[in-house]
Enzyme design. Structure first.
Site, mmCIF file in Angstrom:
data_model
loop_
_atom_site.group_PDB
_atom_site.id
_atom_site.type_symbol
_atom_site.label_atom_id
_atom_site.label_comp_id
_atom_site.label_asym_id
_atom_site.label_seq_id
_atom_site.Cartn_x
_atom_site.Cartn_y
_atom_site.Cartn_z
ATOM 1 C CB ALA A 71 -48.815 60.918 -33.619
ATOM 2 C CG ASP A 72 -53.788 65.548 -34.119
ATOM 3 O OD1 ASP A 72 -53.263 66.394 -33.359
ATOM 4 O OD2 ASP A 72 -55.012 65.479 -34.315
ATOM 5 C CB THR A 73 -54.448 61.480 -30.087
ATOM 6 O OG1 THR A 73 -53.292 60.684 -30.339
ATOM 7 C CG2 THR A 73 -55.517 60.620 -29.430
ATOM 8 C CB THR A 107 -53.615 57.909 -32.736
ATOM 9 O OG1 THR A 107 -54.083 58.086 -31.396
ATOM 10 C CG2 THR A 107 -52.226 58.533 -32.857
ATOM 11 N N GLY A 108 -53.871 59.548 -35.768
ATOM 12 C CA GLY A 108 -53.278 59.554 -37.089
ATOM 13 C C GLY A 108 -51.775 59.682 -36.939
#
EC number: 3.6.1.9
Length: 189
Positions: A71-73, A107-108
């Site tokens: 995840a990346d935010t 968030t991806g």
């Protein structure tokens, strides 16, 4: 969640780890260093998805039946991406930008399973009241939010005293849109 393959969480975020534990999902943490740069011209959602997939790609050759969750935010205000601050003054500058304004948190998430990349994202709007300079400076000094996009944690003091409301998922702002993650993981059972 029974019936799932082994979950590998590729994140050192204690918040993401805690959210998965609260969801009763068994997982283990495996970390790899990944360059989090991205090409120009992407939308905030595309940036979060691009970096989440880059993190997953680092595992593609190593896994067999496991599911890798990355995840990346990112935080975006008025079209400007606020990443993780470089230092205390940078964190203070970011929080002043957020103060009294609304911003978006994206968030991806990427689930890598059997060389297939399942990517999705969530977006929440966060409304900050006007913060005083003292509130911002004392928060940065005490919490040192240098590992957080936008320089704050919603679950920490500045979020508790400063956020008036959010439109969207609370857990997305924490760093993992749990409801969407759960629904996607159910498809693997």
């Amino acid at each position: 969640m029974s019936g799932l393959p082994q979950i590998i969480l590729a994140s050192k975020s204690p918040r993401r780890q805690e959210l998965l534990k609260l969801m009763d999902i068994d997982f283990r943490v495996v970390l790899k260093e990944v360059d989090e740069s991205y090409p120009d011209g992407l939308t905030p959602a595309e940036i979060a998805l691009y970096i989440a997939q880059k993190k997953a790609e680092a595992f593609d050759e190593d896994i067999t039946d496991e599911v890798v969750l990355t995840a990346d935010t990112i935080v975006c205000i008025k079209g400007e991406i606020l990443g993780k601050p470089d230092n205390a003054e940078h964190a203070i500058e970011m929080l002043h930008k957020l103060s009294g304004n609304v911003h978006e948190v994206y968030t991806g998430v990427c689930l890598l399973h059997k060389h297939q990349y399942n990517k999705f994202y969530d977006m929440s709007e966060v409304f900050f009241r006007k913060l005083t300079d003292e509130e911002i400076r004392s928060y940065v000094a005490e919490y040192q939010p240098f590992d957080k996009a936008g320089s704050y944690g919603i679950q920490q003091r500045i979020g508790l005293i400063g956020i008036e409301r959010i439109n969207g998922s609370y857990t997305n702002v924490v760093g993992l849109p749990t409801e969407k993650v759960y629904q996607q993981l159910k498809k693997l059972v």
